[in-house]
Design a protein around this motif. Structure first.
Motif, mmCIF file in Angstrom:
data_model
loop_
_atom_site.group_PDB
_atom_site.id
_atom_site.type_symbol
_atom_site.label_atom_id
_atom_site.label_comp_id
_atom_site.label_asym_id
_atom_site.label_seq_id
_atom_site.Cartn_x
_atom_site.Cartn_y
_atom_site.Cartn_z
ATOM 1 N N LEU A 203 0.826 -1.207 0.000
ATOM 2 C CA LEU A 203 0.000 0.000 0.000
ATOM 3 C C LEU A 203 0.861 1.257 0.000
ATOM 4 C CD1 LEU A 203 -2.815 1.346 0.285
ATOM 5 C CD2 LEU A 203 -2.542 1.098 2.769
ATOM 6 N N GLU A 204 0.519 2.178 -0.891
ATOM 7 C CA GLU A 204 1.245 3.442 -0.950
ATOM 8 C C GLU A 204 1.013 4.285 0.300
ATOM 9 O OE1 GLU A 204 2.210 6.667 -4.247
ATOM 10 O OE2 GLU A 204 0.056 6.465 -3.951
ATOM 11 N N CYS A 205 2.115 4.713 0.900
ATOM 12 C CA CYS A 205 2.112 5.718 1.966
ATOM 13 C C CYS A 205 3.151 6.752 1.546
ATOM 14 C CB CYS A 205 2.477 5.102 3.314
ATOM 15 S SG CYS A 205 1.306 3.878 3.938
ATOM 16 N N ALA B 270 2.371 -3.878 3.677
ATOM 17 C CA ALA B 270 3.685 -3.299 3.390
ATOM 18 C C ALA B 270 3.503 -1.854 2.942
ATOM 19 C CB ALA B 270 4.399 -4.103 2.315
ATOM 20 N N CYS B 271 3.949 -0.916 3.755
ATOM 21 C CA CYS B 271 3.934 0.494 3.373
ATOM 22 C C CYS B 271 4.978 0.706 2.283
ATOM 23 C CB CYS B 271 4.266 1.375 4.572
ATOM 24 S SG CYS B 271 3.207 1.127 6.012
ATOM 25 N N SER B 272 4.583 1.363 1.197
ATOM 26 C CA SER B 272 5.495 1.463 0.064
ATOM 27 C C SER B 272 5.433 2.838 -0.573
ATOM 28 C CB SER B 272 5.166 0.384 -0.973
ATOM 29 O OG SER B 272 3.883 0.604 -1.522
ATOM 30 N N HIS B 273 6.391 3.061 -1.485
ATOM 31 C CA HIS B 273 6.494 4.302 -2.253
ATOM 32 C C HIS B 273 6.601 5.523 -1.334
ATOM 33 C CE1 HIS B 273 6.506 6.629 -5.866
ATOM 34 N NE2 HIS B 273 6.018 5.652 -6.626
ATOM 35 N N LEU B 274 7.325 5.381 -0.224
ATOM 36 C CA LEU B 274 7.529 6.506 0.685
ATOM 37 C C LEU B 274 8.427 7.558 0.034
ATOM 38 C CD1 LEU B 274 6.548 4.242 2.704
ATOM 39 C CD2 LEU B 274 7.969 5.387 4.412
ATOM 40 N N SER B 275 8.028 8.814 0.137
ATOM 41 C CA SER B 275 8.810 9.912 -0.412
ATOM 42 C C SER B 275 10.067 10.135 0.417
ATOM 43 C CB SER B 275 7.982 11.192 -0.440
ATOM 44 O OG SER B 275 8.789 12.317 -0.732
ATOM 45 N N GLU B 276 11.168 10.319 -0.272
ATOM 46 C CA GLU B 276 12.436 10.568 0.411
ATOM 47 C C GLU B 276 12.418 11.893 1.159
ATOM 48 O OE1 GLU B 276 17.205 10.953 -0.769
ATOM 49 O OE2 GLU B 276 15.671 10.820 -2.327
ATOM 50 N N ASN C 256 8.303 12.184 3.771
ATOM 51 C CA ASN C 256 7.786 11.156 4.664
ATOM 52 C C ASN C 256 8.929 10.494 5.409
ATOM 53 O OD1 ASN C 256 5.750 9.728 5.896
ATOM 54 N ND2 ASN C 256 5.166 8.543 4.104
ATOM 55 N N ARG C 257 8.579 9.777 6.460
ATOM 56 C CA ARG C 257 9.531 8.946 7.186
ATOM 57 C C ARG C 257 8.829 7.641 7.549
ATOM 58 N NH1 ARG C 257 10.297 13.748 10.169
ATOM 59 N NH2 ARG C 257 9.329 12.773 11.998
ATOM 60 N N PRO C 258 9.540 6.534 7.593
ATOM 61 C CA PRO C 258 8.898 5.251 7.906
ATOM 62 C C PRO C 258 8.092 5.274 9.186
ATOM 63 C CG PRO C 258 11.117 4.878 7.104
ATOM 64 C CD PRO C 258 10.978 6.359 7.255
ATOM 65 N N GLU C 259 8.601 5.941 10.208
ATOM 66 C CA GLU C 259 7.883 5.942 11.481
ATOM 67 C C GLU C 259 6.557 6.684 11.385
ATOM 68 O OE1 GLU C 259 11.246 9.087 11.926
ATOM 69 O OE2 GLU C 259 10.935 7.118 10.971
ATOM 70 N N LEU C 260 6.473 7.677 10.509
ATOM 71 C CA LEU C 260 5.212 8.404 10.344
ATOM 72 C C LEU C 260 4.178 7.542 9.622
ATOM 73 C CD1 LEU C 260 6.498 11.975 9.375
ATOM 74 C CD2 LEU C 260 5.633 11.193 11.591
ATOM 75 N N ALA C 261 4.623 6.798 8.614
ATOM 76 C CA ALA C 261 3.713 5.887 7.918
ATOM 77 C C ALA C 261 3.176 4.826 8.873
ATOM 78 C CB ALA C 261 4.424 5.239 6.737
ATOM 79 N N LEU C 262 4.056 4.258 9.669
ATOM 80 C CA LEU C 262 3.639 3.230 10.617
ATOM 81 C C LEU C 262 2.716 3.811 11.690
ATOM 82 C CD1 LEU C 262 7.038 1.339 11.034
ATOM 83 C CD2 LEU C 262 5.041 0.609 9.713
ATOM 84 N N GLU C 263 3.008 5.033 12.127
ATOM 85 C CA GLU C 263 2.146 5.699 13.125
ATOM 86 C C GLU C 263 0.721 5.853 12.624
ATOM 87 O OE1 GLU C 263 3.425 9.530 14.528
ATOM 88 O OE2 GLU C 263 5.280 8.700 15.362
ATOM 89 N N ALA C 264 0.581 6.135 11.332
ATOM 90 C CA ALA C 264 -0.746 6.360 10.766
ATOM 91 C C ALA C 264 -1.580 5.087 10.716
ATOM 92 C CB ALA C 264 -0.618 6.963 9.369
ATOM 93 N N LEU C 265 -0.916 3.940 10.516
ATOM 94 C CA LEU C 265 -1.641 2.687 10.329
ATOM 95 C C LEU C 265 -1.769 1.857 11.598
ATOM 96 C CD1 LEU C 265 -0.242 1.457 6.878
ATOM 97 C CD2 LEU C 265 -2.037 3.129 7.366
ATOM 98 N N THR C 266 -0.826 1.994 12.522
ATOM 99 C CA THR C 266 -0.815 1.155 13.728
ATOM 100 C C THR C 266 -2.111 1.219 14.534
ATOM 101 O OG1 THR C 266 1.604 1.246 13.901
ATOM 102 C CG2 THR C 266 0.384 0.698 15.902
#
Length: 267
Positions: free
Chosen positions: A173-175, A223-229, A232-242
């Motif tokens: 999934l795109e985040c 799987a969070c994917s296509h994160l912008s360099e 975005n940051r991985p921890e922010l994507a995970l925070e949104a979905l957790t």
């Protein structure tokens, strides 16, 4: 035989997936049931794609098909070179082909959006998505009784998309961006509007909203994917979905730009 190759063999008959890398510098996703091997997009140079495939225990000649979602460079950079050197059949929409960005494709097959097709033991449903390309699609792939959704590069979660990807067992999934980071980041205003618009990319919050519409009961892997360099940051994507998973992070992972994501089996 490398460790990743052993992993493919061990999961023969089970649907599984991996990422060669995901982000603005290149995207490619592997899907396999241990006998049929698909590569969805190839946004890396030929040499880099060969290296990343080897890391997953596969040689390009083992690929049964290369599926293309759309014609943006971070998804097609290596498609033509890989197809020409190794004779890999390429599946794509006429609109994507009409962009003129792929060069000669010796073994070309048309994708008709919303029309199922099969590559050996895997069934593929191509789904139209809102993105600023000529005829973009994403894919729902079935192996046996398991369903994997590949859902990136869409500007907003339409009802059509929600219906098409409901009930999957795993989801890539795109985040793409955090709304605040995009607003305060280095992109010029026009690019910010494009990324955050209805034909751009999903924000973390939009991905979370879409997940609630798809249903979480069957999802074993997200799987969070296509994160912008830059946005975005991985921890922010995970925070949104957790919070949607009652704090259970075991189902969540991130497909990174440099390291990709190792093979994930769907039980």
């Amino acid at each position: 035989m490398g460790e990743a190759d052993n992993t493919v063999a061990r999961h023969r008959g089970r649907l599984h997936f991996a990422s060669l890398g995901s982000g603005s510098k290149g995207n490619a996703t592997l899907v396999s049931d241990g006998e049929t091997h698909l590569l969805v997009d190839c946004g890396f140079t030929l040499r880099e794609a060969e290296h990343r495939l080897a890391r997953m225990g596969l040689h390009p000649r083992q690929l049964d098909a290369l599926l293309v979602t759309h014609e943006h460079g971070d998804h097609i950079r290596g498609v033509g070179p890989l197809a020409r050197r190794y004779g890999v059949p390429v599946w794509l929409t006429p609109g994507t082909w009409g962009s003129g960005r792929l060069g000669e494709l010796p073994k070309r097959h048309w994708i008709t959006p919303q029309a199922r097709f099969a590559v050996k033991g895997l069934s593929i449903d191509p789904v139209t998505v809102p993105h600023d390309a000529r005829e973009p699609v994403q894919f729902r792939i079935q192996g046996g009784e398991r369903h994997l959704g590949l859902l990136t590069d869409l500007g907003h979660p339409t009802e059509h998309v929600a219906q098409a990807f409901a009930g999957c067992d795993a989801l890539v999934l795109e985040c793409n961006h955090d709304v605040r980071m995009l607003a305060e980041g280095p992109y010029p205003p026009r690019l910010k509007r494009r990324v955050g618009g209805d034909w751009g990319h999903l924000a973390n919050t939009q991905a979370a909203t879409l997940l609630t519409r798809l249903g979480l009961d069957r999802l074993q892997r997200i799987a969070c994917s296509h994160l912008s360099e830059h946005n975005n940051r991985p921890e922010l994507a995970l925070e949104a979905l957790t919070p949607l998973l009652d704090g259970d992070t075991s189902r969540l992972m991130v497909a990174c730009q440099d390291d990709g994501l190792a093979w994930q089996a769907i039980a």
